[in-house]
Design a protein around this motif. Structure first.
Motif, short mmCIF file in Angstrom:
data_model
loop_
_atom_site.label_atom_id
_atom_site.label_comp_id
_atom_site.label_asym_id
_atom_site.label_seq_id
_atom_site.Cartn_x
_atom_site.Cartn_y
_atom_site.Cartn_z
N SER A 29 42.85 43.76 -20.91
CA SER A 29 41.46 43.60 -21.35
C SER A 29 40.49 43.38 -20.19
O SER A 29 39.31 43.68 -20.29
CB SER A 29 41.34 42.44 -22.34
OG SER A 29 41.37 41.22 -21.66
N ASN A 49 50.12 42.60 -27.56
CA ASN A 49 48.71 42.23 -27.46
C ASN A 49 48.10 42.57 -26.10
O ASN A 49 47.06 42.05 -25.74
CB ASN A 49 48.59 40.72 -27.73
CG ASN A 49 47.22 40.33 -28.18
OD1 ASN A 49 46.57 41.08 -28.91
ND2 ASN A 49 46.74 39.19 -27.71
N SER A 69 44.42 43.11 -25.45
CA SER A 69 43.51 41.97 -25.58
C SER A 69 43.83 40.84 -24.61
O SER A 69 43.11 39.86 -24.54
CB SER A 69 43.55 41.41 -27.01
OG SER A 69 43.14 42.38 -27.92
N SER A 112 36.24 36.71 -30.12
CA SER A 112 37.29 35.72 -30.31
C SER A 112 37.86 35.79 -31.73
O SER A 112 39.07 35.73 -31.93
CB SER A 112 36.71 34.34 -29.97
OG SER A 112 37.10 33.40 -30.91
N ASN A 150 40.30 38.78 -32.05
CA ASN A 150 41.46 38.90 -31.18
C ASN A 150 42.71 39.10 -32.05
O ASN A 150 42.97 38.32 -32.94
CB ASN A 150 41.60 37.65 -30.31
CG ASN A 150 42.74 37.78 -29.32
OD1 ASN A 150 43.89 38.01 -29.69
ND2 ASN A 150 42.42 37.63 -28.05
#
Lengths: 443, 292
Positions: free
Chosen positions: A201, A260, A263, B125, B128
């Motif tokens: 990210s 993930n 992110s 946020s 996420n």
């Protein structure tokens, strides 16, 4: 006729009004950004990207203020926007007294145009003590334009840091080929452990995988960097580069970077390594020392190192370029800024910075006492540094770092192929070379 | 119209400023679209239609037409979503709910007051995939299959951005529509009710036609806003993953930061033309409906 005369005089008046507004500027107070400067006190503004200014440097700045009365106003900009902000400020003539920048010839010439925007520092005392490789990175056409106070080994070597305990539990050892590395990732995944923490990210971190194995490209194709700089060969025409990019895509597709990764942020890398949630991360030689400082339960010797193993790389990535400080040629306080740089480069202050920064193990100045751990020393002894990484060796590569990052994300998500990413790198190199009037790209 | 209260030169001061700060820079902008203006040299050369050629024939990484397409998708989607939801809310809070109506209006309007940067960071946020509020909530109530990688999945990134923007913008449009609804005389509804019109019929025959001028305004506002969208995309995804959510203005920003001012100016010129053409047609179309 009378109407026209009135019209013209009104126009002139309004132009004068506007001009008057801008001319009022010099009376403005010297302090910017809400700095607690007293009246008459000189404030040096200093813009840098996040992570470039260590806490020990802030302490040194306070000490400098106590000694000289000159206040340093640090303006820290998020890493992903830094170069846009810096270039905008340089182009609009509003740069800070001191500005940070990544060193390297292309950056100096194309990004910052140091011959126009920075002050010549060749006559400074510290030049003779600066490591020659680093000095070369802040020099252009025989003149020194910046100072690079950085650990060019411990902070610049991005290598794979692995958890020795996890590897031992799974019966794994550090790989020496890409195939072995892939097997390790798959074995870890099967055991329910995330293999590699890859924070995509941020936009810059995943790019490291490619130019950092430059020494391996050079080992397989001696003289490749030079031929790239002469425009005799292109990235997309170099099979080993296609192979490296394809292997990276394969690692992503196999899920080696966890679910993930897109992110994830680099700021969490130490925490992820410390918790054992991930077995590996691409980070620096000093990461384990920082981890121990933040998480005392995880001692530094938990971790070992090996170079990024794409295309069977076994070489350490020599990378003399790093965050550097330049004095803006349009500054009103050039002498004071030189004074500050000389203060930072004084041996006792360099040693203070080195001793009080956990990420640093050595600095690129002579006459300092380094602090390597046995694990770091072992890495330096095991993996030779034969040539410098490609973001330093190849022109027009480092300035497009974030663009390469975007293309690589497009590759991971299937919108581009590895070959297209390389073609796109070639395209941007050509664009930059043409606008910089590089004779190698002249048609 | 012929007899003016004030002579023309009374306006000349304002006119001069307007010329200096709006008209002349715009014309200069058009000119720079035909040059190789960049940050690496101080020379500016006329290069004809070269920048337009670059834009219309771009490769996989700098696919400008893809950015134009993204912008149009964003614009159409946000116009439809904001208008439909805002109209529903406006009718509900004018004719439906009377208890605490003002309070509800304020709550709905609140997101519009927040700076876009704050909204974007909060939603970054929330969305996420691993630690965000949305996915955590979905997983905790057993709806794991609905948990998506909102902002980093190529298929979901654009819808997510559109969703966040709708959440933020709907209250603003709602307030304008409420003002429009309150201007419609109640007698029309009473007369329609006496004639036996259903709620739907009076909405279709009274509310909609009389609200059309206001809807024209909100549509043009949404249209112009959508075409020049930048901040929300920049903060939420920065055009990513890859370049999946890049819009014209993030591309312009990108080109400017790369120092390719000529190409950047060409892109903004192109967008300006698209804005004028679309804006003109939207106003024409909706005005004709009113006249009919």
């Amino acid at each position: 006729m009378k109407q026209v005369a009135i019209l013209v005089s009104l126009f002139v008046l309004s132009v004068l009004l506007v001009a008057g507004c801008t001319a009022a500027q010099p009376g403005a107070p010297a302090a910017e950004g809400g700095a607690p400067a007293e009246e008459g006190q000189i404030t040096l503004t200093y813009m840098a990207s996040q992570g470039w200014i260590k806490d020990a440097e802030l302490e040194l700045a306070k000490k400098f203020e106590e000694e000289t009365g000159i206040h340093i106003d640090y303006q820290i900009i998020p890493a992903d926007q830094y170069f846009s902000v810096l270039k905008t400020k340089l182009n609009s003539g509003e740069a800070t007294d001191i500005f940070g920048g990544q060193s390297g010839k292309t950056d100096l010439q194309v990004q910052y145009d140091v011959e126009k925007n920075a002050v010549d520092l060749s006559d400074q005392e510290w030049v003779s003590r600066h490591d020659p490789l680093s000095l070369d990175m802040v020099s252009l056409n025989g003149k020194v334009y910046g100072i690079e106070i950085w650990d060019t080994i411990a902070s610049n070597y991005f290598i794979v840091v692995y958890n020795k305990n996890i590897f031992a539990q799974q019966g794994l050892t550090a790989p020496s080929t890409y195939a072995e590395f892939k097997d390790i990732c798959l074995a870890l995944k099967d055991a329910g452990i995330n293999p590699i923490y890859e924070p995509i990210s941020d936009g810059w971190h995943h790019v490291l995988w490619f130019p950092m194995v430059g020494p391996r490209f050079e080992e397989l194709n001696p003289g490749l960097a030079e031929r790239l700089n002469k425009n005799e060969v292109k990235f997309a025409e170099t099979p080993v580069m296609v192979e490296a990019m394809t292997q990276l895509k394969e690692l992503y597709d196999l899920g080696c970077f966890g679910d993930n990764a897109l992110s994830d942020a680099f700021a969490d890398a130490n925490a992820k390594l410390a918790s054992g949630e991930y077995a590996m991360a691409v980070t620096t030689l000093t990461a384990p020392v920082s981890i121990e400082a933040d998480y005392p339960d995880t001692p530094a010797q938990t971790f070992g190192f090996f170079p990024m193993p794409l295309v069977d790389n076994r070489l350490a990535p020599a990378h003399p370029a790093g965050p550097s400080k330049f004095i803006y040629s349009g500054s009103k306080h050039i002498e004071e800024a030189k004074q500050y740089l000389a203060f930072l480069a004084a041996p006792e202050n360099l040693q203070y910075l080195l001793d009080n920064t956990s990420e640093f193990a050595d600095l690129n100045f002579s006459g300092l006492t380094a602090k390597w751990t046995p694990e770091q020393q072992e890495f330096l002894d095991t993996y030779p540094a034969k040539s410098i990484v490609y973001q330093d060796a190849v022109n027009y590569l480092n300035p497009q770092w974030m663009d390469i990052g975007k293309d690589m994300v497009a590759m991971f998500t299937g919108a581009m192929t590895p070959e297209e990413v390389l073609v796109s790198i070639d395209q941007r190199r050509a664009d930059m070379a043409k606008t910089a009037n590089d004779p190698a790209w002249a048609q | 119209m012929r007899s003016r209260a004030y002579p023309f030169y009374f306006a000349s001061g304002a006119l001069a400023l307007y010329l200096l700060f709006y008209v002349i820079p715009s014309i200069m902008g058009f000119y720079y679209a035909f040059t190789d203006w960049n940050s690496y040299t101080t020379e500016v050369n006329f290069i004809g239609l070269e920048n337009f050629r670059v834009i219309f024939t771009s490769g996989a990484s700098q696919n400008y037409m893809h950015f134009v397409r993204n912008t149009i998708v964003f614009t159409i989607a946000t116009i439809l979503l904001k208008t439909i939801i805002a109209l529903g809310l406006a009718v509900l809070l004018t004719h439906g709910i009377h208890r605490l109506a003002y309070f509800h209006r304020v709550v709905m309007y609140l997101p519009a007051v927040l700076p876009m940067l704050v909204v974007s960071l909060v939603f970054k946020s929330i969305l996420n995939p691993a630690t965000g509020l949305l996915n955590t909530t979905l997983r905790s109530v057993g709806l794991d299959f609905m948990a998506q990688r909102w902002l980093v999945d190529v298929a979901w990134a654009m819808p997510s951005v559109i969703g966040v923007d709708t959440w933020r913008g709907v209250g603003y449009i709602m307030v304008i529509l409420i003002a429009g609804l309150q201007a419609i005389p109640r007698e029309y509804y009473e007369a329609a009710a006496i004639d036996g019109a259903s709620g739907w019929a009076s909405f279709r025959r009274i509310t909609l036609p009389l609200l059309l001028p206001v809807l024209t305004v909100t549509t043009v506002l949404n249209l112009l806003y959508g075409l020049k969208v930048f901040d929300i995309v920049f903060v939420l995804t920065n055009g990513g993953p890859g370049r999946a959510t890049d819009t014209v203005y993030t591309a312009i920003f990108d080109e400017f930061s790369k120092g390719r001012y000529g190409v950047a100016t060409t892109l903004s010129t192109l967008l300006f033309l698209i804005m004028i053409v679309l804006g003109y047609f939207v106003i024409r179309l909706m005005h004709r409906d009113v006249e009919e």
